[in-house]
Write an enzyme that holds these catalytic residues in place. Sequence first.
Site, mmCIF file in Angstrom:
data_model
loop_
_atom_site.group_PDB
_atom_site.id
_atom_site.type_symbol
_atom_site.label_atom_id
_atom_site.label_comp_id
_atom_site.label_asym_id
_atom_site.label_seq_id
_atom_site.Cartn_x
_atom_site.Cartn_y
_atom_site.Cartn_z
ATOM 1 N N CYS A 121 0.816 -1.233 0.000
ATOM 2 C CA CYS A 121 0.000 0.000 0.000
ATOM 3 C C CYS A 121 0.842 1.272 0.000
ATOM 4 O O CYS A 121 0.325 2.356 -0.271
ATOM 5 C CB CYS A 121 -0.942 -0.002 1.196
ATOM 6 N N HIS A 266 -3.512 7.036 2.943
ATOM 7 C CA HIS A 266 -3.887 5.719 2.414
ATOM 8 C C HIS A 266 -5.263 5.358 2.959
ATOM 9 O O HIS A 266 -5.536 5.534 4.153
ATOM 10 C CB HIS A 266 -2.834 4.693 2.853
ATOM 11 N N ASN A 296 -10.140 -0.403 0.207
ATOM 12 C CA ASN A 296 -8.676 -0.299 0.162
ATOM 13 C C ASN A 296 -8.180 -0.832 -1.182
ATOM 14 O O ASN A 296 -8.282 -2.029 -1.450
ATOM 15 C CB ASN A 296 -8.101 -1.119 1.333
HETATM 16 O O1 UT7 Z 1 -3.661 -1.451 3.729
HETATM 17 C C1 UT7 Z 1 -2.658 -1.911 4.596
HETATM 18 C C2 UT7 Z 1 -2.959 -1.561 5.944
HETATM 19 N N1 UT7 Z 1 -4.141 -2.245 6.389
HETATM 20 C C3 UT7 Z 1 -4.725 -1.791 7.447
HETATM 21 O O2 UT7 Z 1 -4.294 -0.813 7.945
HETATM 22 C C4 UT7 Z 1 -5.875 -2.563 8.051
HETATM 23 C C5 UT7 Z 1 -5.751 -2.525 9.540
HETATM 24 N N2 UT7 Z 1 -6.747 -3.244 10.273
HETATM 25 C C6 UT7 Z 1 -8.061 -2.909 10.280
HETATM 26 O O3 UT7 Z 1 -8.495 -2.041 9.562
HETATM 27 C C7 UT7 Z 1 -8.956 -3.621 11.259
HETATM 28 O O4 UT7 Z 1 -8.190 -4.367 12.163
HETATM 29 C C8 UT7 Z 1 -10.005 -4.557 10.584
HETATM 30 C C9 UT7 Z 1 -11.059 -3.722 9.881
HETATM 31 C C10 UT7 Z 1 -9.331 -5.481 9.605
HETATM 32 C C11 UT7 Z 1 -10.716 -5.384 11.649
HETATM 33 O O5 UT7 Z 1 -11.319 -4.536 12.617
HETATM 34 P P1 UT7 Z 1 -11.111 -4.830 14.172
HETATM 35 O O6 UT7 Z 1 -11.900 -3.827 14.898
HETATM 36 O O7 UT7 Z 1 -9.624 -4.851 14.409
HETATM 37 O O8 UT7 Z 1 -11.751 -6.243 14.336
HETATM 38 P P2 UT7 Z 1 -11.083 -7.618 14.789
HETATM 39 O O9 UT7 Z 1 -10.215 -8.157 13.723
HETATM 40 O O10 UT7 Z 1 -10.499 -7.426 16.142
HETATM 41 O O11 UT7 Z 1 -12.366 -8.531 14.926
HETATM 42 C C12 UT7 Z 1 -13.402 -8.239 15.868
HETATM 43 C C13 UT7 Z 1 -14.504 -9.241 15.685
HETATM 44 C C14 UT7 Z 1 -14.007 -10.704 15.663
HETATM 45 O O12 UT7 Z 1 -14.981 -11.491 16.302
HETATM 46 P P3 UT7 Z 1 -14.744 -11.960 17.823
HETATM 47 O O13 UT7 Z 1 -13.483 -12.759 17.801
HETATM 48 O O14 UT7 Z 1 -14.629 -10.704 18.623
HETATM 49 O O15 UT7 Z 1 -15.971 -12.760 18.100
HETATM 50 C C15 UT7 Z 1 -13.999 -11.042 14.191
HETATM 51 O O16 UT7 Z 1 -14.166 -12.405 13.942
HETATM 52 O O17 UT7 Z 1 -15.162 -9.035 14.424
HETATM 53 C C16 UT7 Z 1 -15.197 -10.272 13.699
HETATM 54 N N3 UT7 Z 1 -15.122 -9.938 12.277
HETATM 55 C C17 UT7 Z 1 -16.222 -9.691 11.539
HETATM 56 N N4 UT7 Z 1 -17.533 -9.671 11.844
HETATM 57 C C18 UT7 Z 1 -18.393 -9.359 10.854
HETATM 58 C C19 UT7 Z 1 -14.022 -9.845 11.497
HETATM 59 N N5 UT7 Z 1 -14.384 -9.519 10.248
HETATM 60 C C20 UT7 Z 1 -15.741 -9.434 10.259
HETATM 61 C C21 UT7 Z 1 -16.686 -9.116 9.260
HETATM 62 N N6 UT7 Z 1 -17.989 -9.084 9.606
HETATM 63 N N7 UT7 Z 1 -16.329 -8.829 7.987
#
Ligand code: UT7
Length: 339
Positions: A121, A266, A296
């Site tokens: 990215c 980004h 993204n």
């Molecule tokens: O481009 C390069 C750089 N990339 C980035 O900067 C991305 C950085 N990361 C992020 O943007 C975020 O971490 C995400 C958007 C990918 C995820 O958000 P989060 O608030 O960090 O969520 P998480 O991964 O901690 O997941 C929280 C919960 C989990 O469930 P449990 O374990 O709490 O029950 C996931 O399984 O959300 C669940 N989850 C979803 N639920 C519904 C993960 N993806 C989804 C989804 N829909 N698509």
Amino acid sequence: MPTPSSQPFCASSIIGTGSYMPAKVLTNDDLSKIVDTSDEWITTRTGIKERRIAAPDEATSDMAAEAARRAMADAGVSAEDIQLIIVATVTPDMFFPSTACFVQKKIGAVNAVCFDVSAACSGFLYALQVARHFINTGNRITALVIGAEKLSSLVNWQDRNTCVLFGDGAGAVVIRRACENEPEAQGRVLSTVMGSDGNLTDLLKVPGGASACPITPENVASRPNTIHMEGRETFKHAVTRMLEASQQALEMAGLSAKDVSLVIPHQANARIIGAIADRLGLPEEKVFMNLDKYGNTSAATIPVALDEARRAGRIKKGDVVLLVAFGGGFTWASSVVRW
Ligand code: UT7
């Protein structure tokens, strides 16, 4: 090739921008029919509402070439004027030839030297810096720098952690050498900083499909040739590094956050962007976001956003524009541009 002896101070200016987004729209509701997710979750956690998906027969170089044509038209230069094409991408048409060579053929830039840059990215800002080195030393006068991705080809559509985040598209800029004794050119690149941390390669990667892990009949079902990301860790590093890089690029340009007219970050997550803007003390109206429409698009986010910001009248003559990116590697970069 012209090689000016360069007595006056010369620098690189962005003299045109262009972008191309494929027509097909995939909404959050569409995705909720494929994986266990919802518009509410995706919108709250990321800010993304929909993304664009390239047609099956549309390669990264097709999108890149169209963005390049639009940038050349905006700059008023012809394909023959282009002496260097750098494409930043992690979704090349093929391992080789480079996507830049395909773009060269598609736009007829017969005088260009062409290669790709891989920095995920951060790729567009890395490529911009490489092009600056060619231009500031007088080795080349006019260049195309393109960020283009067909991330839909790397997405595992069964993995809700990643498939909701990414989209396809391309953005391009024409940059040209402009010297201090010439009328002031728009879009002068004042500074660029870059960083990498190869100790963190595991947090965001496509592990298979290349030399370390070729696709075999035994591993194909586990989809190693798709994006794997530790979201929470990536999020934390993104905030820290993008903030640091922004501050360093501003300092290198002799400026501070209060001088910034618009930041074009980004476009990965609205919460990351919000955290950086808060820490820089920048109000919402000075932050450009279009990730609600496109998600993204990796190396394409910044040139696409820059083009849209210009066309929307968000960038005026004299404005200081801060560009900042973070991606797999990890890699990060920031540039300050005076319009
Ligand atoms: O481009 C390069 C750089 N990339 C980035 O900067 C991305 C950085 N990361 C992020 O943007 C975020 O971490 C995400 C958007 C990918 C995820 O958000 P989060 O608030 O960090 O969520 P998480 O991964 O901690 O997941 C929280 C919960 C989990 O469930 P449990 O374990 O709490 O029950 C996931 O399984 O959300 C669940 N989850 C979803 N639920 C519904 C993960 N993806 C989804 C989804 N829909 N698509």
